[in-house]
Structure formats: structure tokens, C-alpha cells
Design a protein around this motif. Sequence first.
Motif, PDB file in Angstrom:
ATOM      1  N   ARG A 158      69.628  18.462  84.099  1.00 25.38           N
ATOM      2  CA  ARG A 158      68.584  17.183  84.402  1.00 25.38           C
ATOM      3  C   ARG A 158      67.737  16.915  83.270  1.00 25.38           C
ATOM      4  O   ARG A 158      66.955  16.156  83.130  1.00 25.38           O
ATOM      5  N   LEU A 168      76.075  10.273  78.659  1.00 22.21           N
ATOM      6  CA  LEU A 168      75.953   9.826  80.059  1.00 22.21           C
ATOM      7  C   LEU A 168      76.964   8.691  80.189  1.00 22.21           C
ATOM      8  O   LEU A 168      77.131   7.914  79.281  1.00 22.21           O
ATOM      9  N   GLN A 170      76.921   6.788  82.700  1.00 22.04           N
ATOM     10  CA  GLN A 170      76.453   5.452  83.480  1.00 22.04           C
ATOM     11  C   GLN A 170      74.867   5.566  83.156  1.00 22.04           C
ATOM     12  O   GLN A 170      74.171   6.688  82.913  1.00 22.04           O
ATOM     13  N   PRO A 172      70.987   5.712  84.204  1.00 20.76           N
ATOM     14  CA  PRO A 172      70.156   6.606  85.070  1.00 20.76           C
ATOM     15  C   PRO A 172      69.456   5.410  85.833  1.00 20.76           C
ATOM     16  O   PRO A 172      69.290   4.138  85.135  1.00 20.76           O
ATOM     17  N   THR A 173      68.840   5.553  86.922  1.00 24.88           N
ATOM     18  CA  THR A 173      68.015   4.602  87.478  1.00 24.88           C
ATOM     19  C   THR A 173      66.450   4.907  87.068  1.00 24.88           C
ATOM     20  O   THR A 173      65.762   4.020  86.968  1.00 24.88           O
ATOM     21  N   ARG A 174      66.119   6.324  87.103  1.00 24.66           N
ATOM     22  CA  ARG A 174      64.769   6.642  86.621  1.00 24.66           C
ATOM     23  C   ARG A 174      64.720   7.727  85.617  1.00 24.66           C
ATOM     24  O   ARG A 174      65.412   8.576  85.947  1.00 24.66           O
ATOM     25  N   VAL A 175      63.879   7.524  84.543  1.00 24.71           N
ATOM     26  CA  VAL A 175      63.750   8.637  83.829  1.00 24.71           C
ATOM     27  C   VAL A 175      62.264   8.809  83.407  1.00 24.71           C
ATOM     28  O   VAL A 175      61.696   7.588  83.462  1.00 24.71           O
ATOM     29  N   VAL A 196      66.424   0.370  83.294  1.00 25.41           N
ATOM     30  CA  VAL A 196      65.967   1.993  83.767  1.00 25.41           C
ATOM     31  C   VAL A 196      64.595   1.699  84.006  1.00 25.41           C
ATOM     32  O   VAL A 196      63.725   1.366  83.222  1.00 25.41           O
ATOM     33  N   GLY A 243      66.679  15.420  91.848  1.00 25.69           N
ATOM     34  CA  GLY A 243      66.516  15.217  90.507  1.00 25.69           C
ATOM     35  C   GLY A 243      65.473  16.208  89.886  1.00 25.69           C
ATOM     36  O   GLY A 243      65.465  17.286  89.667  1.00 25.69           O
ATOM     37  N   ASP A 261      65.339  10.789  87.707  1.00 30.99           N
ATOM     38  CA  ASP A 261      66.923  11.333  87.863  1.00 30.99           C
ATOM     39  C   ASP A 261      66.863  12.239  86.617  1.00 30.99           C
ATOM     40  O   ASP A 261      67.370  13.408  86.724  1.00 30.99           O
ATOM     41  N   TYR A 262      66.289  11.923  85.563  1.00 35.76           N
ATOM     42  CA  TYR A 262      66.360  12.899  84.205  1.00 35.76           C
ATOM     43  C   TYR A 262      64.895  12.980  83.631  1.00 35.76           C
ATOM     44  O   TYR A 262      64.439  11.859  83.334  1.00 35.76           O
TER      45      TYR A 262
END
Length: 474
Positions: A158, A168, A170, A172-175, A196, A243, A261-262
Motif C-alpha cells: 500500500r 499500477l 489502474q 487509484p481513487t485516493r492517495v 485521483v 487501505g 488507497d495508497y
Amino acid sequence: MSTPLHCDVAVIGAGTAGLAAERAARRNGASTLLIDPHFNGTTCANVGCMPSKLLIAAAKQAERIRRSDLFGIRVDGLQVDGAAVMQRVRDERDRFAALTRQQIKALDPATRVTGRARFAGPTTLELDDGPRIEARAIVIATGSSPALPPPFKALGDRVLTNESLFELKQLPTRVAVVGTGSLGLEFAQALARLGVQVTLLGKETTLAKIRCPRVHRALLAMLKRDMKVHLGVDVHPERNADGVRVRWSSKQGADGSAQVDYVVAALGRPPNLEGLGLGLGKAKLKLDKHGVPCHDRQTMRCGDSAIFLAGDAAADLPLLHEASSDGAIAGRNATALPAEITVKRHVPLSITFTDPPVASIGQSEDEAAVTGTADFDDQGRARVEGVNEGTLTLYAAAPEGTLIGADLVVPAGEHLAHLLAWAVETGCTASRLLELPFYHPTMEEGLKQALRSICAATPIALPADHDAGAPSGG
């Protein structure tokens, strides 16, 4: 025990600096051995300059489309295909990396030694699996690796660095991007503009080491349009079922948290020096407090030894053009030993490829007798292009108004930064630059305001025709 290999110059590491060092030594008549565990190409091609710019290019294209309404062009239903974005990044990256590997493969096979080297003595190397190497001089060009403190390493898959982000499949949605140097800013803005949700966190209170407060304020305002930004904070990440929960705190009580997410860790890249045996027991080198051999940046030589540093391993300026210069200097001096060839280094130049780009050139306001600033909010060409924002500050020395440096965040900043670096290196004055042609309408005209301010503050008069032609704003 196998028979030792002998050469004039042994180079540890086949990245940008190592390749430059080997080439310089060979071209100056030395027999060489280039040692690397993988011969997999350069950091720039594999995990650095090129893949990051591919990601930035995709983000820039998406942003252009979002802004097209300004020109009366309607584009409905913008969609970012994250999988396709990342696939192109990898495809083009692999192409660049393959080209660098072809260049390495073209070297004489007899000069390439596969393995990990460590010092057995001041001019002797031993490999993890292979013969000893006896050299007249040795260049250390082992590069660097991402810093990953224990709390970040504990995040497992993560946590992302520049060595894993591009894998990656794809977006991610949130970083949370932790680190506000060039790499952190580039990743944060590119990901944000690709859709993102980004939280940018930094222990430092200054972005990209910008020296001018006015330029810094302009950059901060731009970034805050795309993401949440928290500076001067300590970051505490903790992995959970969804996450990572990232918490931050500051001495001013600006605490907060975000579920992501990451975590993208952009915490610097310390040199790869562990295991080389650099201390007094083997190579007999004096080390600084960070464990980096003390060296002369003009010659890249470590004290009075026969050992030289180059590139990120030297921990001076971790930039590709500097690594290439380091390698050329180290390779040539390793060949010339015991003679020393001292060179004048180029003016410091660093560029962060945000949009607009950030750049720092030469010396700062602390060394300047006078400064000149130009805002691009109403600059003619910038307004035509719909990118009219940003600030530029020039630093000059009295009494002639000789340019010594600059900080900027302006459209076409990477090109203006080169022009200014050349001007600083050649000793141009603000007055002399104003005497040169400025085509209209161009971004370069945006320099005039700052140059005139410097001229007005020094005893040197403005050129007689400095107001000739159209003003920079229109």
C-alpha cells in the motif's frame, strides 16, 4: 582463487553517471571495467524522468480538455481511462529503457562485469560471485534508491515509490503523496488532474525548495486548486482493511487524517552505498555524517585517494544532467591520476515539471543585491493561450545588474529557465538582455518587467530602445 582482473579504471554502476564515467575514461586512453549486478538501464529511463513525464503528459492532456470551454470549444463527457493511461506509461517507458540497454550491450563484452562489488582495499574490489578486480582508480556510481522509513515500509504493497507507482494497472481513487520535492509535486498534480483524489503532505514548509516567497505563494495557490495541501506536518500512516489511514500533525495544532488507497512516498533518494566497505577498514575513505565519502565537487575525487564519486551516489545534485557531468569529470580524472583536472561546474539548474513548471537557477535572493519580479497574470501570449498565471523573480548583483539566479513558476517555465541559466552562466546583465530581440507575442517577453526592475535599481541605464515595439502584455 581465480586470477584477478586488472584495469586502469573500474566503474561501479552502469547508470547515467557510470556510463559517462566509463566512456570518459576509455576515450582518454584508459582500460576500463564496468561493474553492475543487472545492466538493466538507467534510473531515468526505468523509473525516473521518462515514465514520470509520460504520466504528466497524460495529465496535461486531460487538463487542456477541461479548459477548452475558455476557447468556445465544448467537450462533453471527458473520461480518463486509468488502465489505458498506465499502459501507455509502461509501453513507452519500456521502449526508452530498451534503448538504454541496447547502448550498454554495444559496449565491449570484455569490459562488462556482472556482479555486486565491494572494496577489499583502496584499489581492490571483490565481487559476490567472481574474480577480484585490481584497478589503478575506481569510480563509484551506484545511484540511489527511494527512502522508505519503517512506518512507510510497514504499509507493504500500500506504499508506492517511483519504482512501483508505474506498475499500477489502474489509477487509484485516493492517495496521499508524502514529500514536497520535485517528485512529490509532479506525482501529486499529475494524479490529481487524472481524477485521483490527492492529499499532499510535507514536513517542510516550502515546496520544491523555492527561495522566493512570492513565487512560492503562486505555486501553492495553483496546487490547492487540484488537491488538499498540508505543509509543515509530521505524517503517521497506518494500514487498515480499507487501505491506509494517514494522520498528520504540526506544532501549530493543524492535525488531520484521511483514508486513502495508497501512500505515495516521495521522501528523497539516499545513495546506494551500503555494503561497499567505504569506511576506514577497506576503502579508507573519510565519510560525512550521512555516510557519503567526502569529495571535491570540482574533481569528484575522494580526498587524496584513487576513488571518485559520480551521480546520485555523491548526494550532491540528484539530476540527470549533473550525473552525466559528474561521470565525465570522474572518469577523466580517474584516468589522469595523479594529475587533477579541475572544471568549472555549470550554473545550478533544477526544473520541476508541474503545470506550469517550477524552476530554480543559480544563486538566490540571499546573495543578490537587487531583484526583479514579473507576474504573468496579464502577460500577452500567456493570456492568448489561457495559461496566464505565475510569477518569476530574477536575482542580480550590483553594480552592473549581472544576473546570478532566478526562481519561477510560469508558463513555458522549462524554456525560460534554460534561457536564464545560459544568461547567468555567460555573465549577462539585465541591460544586455533587454538589448536583445524579443519577438512578439511570446512568453519570453514576460521577462522584460523583471529585467527593467533590475535596471532601474542599478546604476546601469536602460538601453535606449528598451520600450521599442509592442509591450509584453499586448
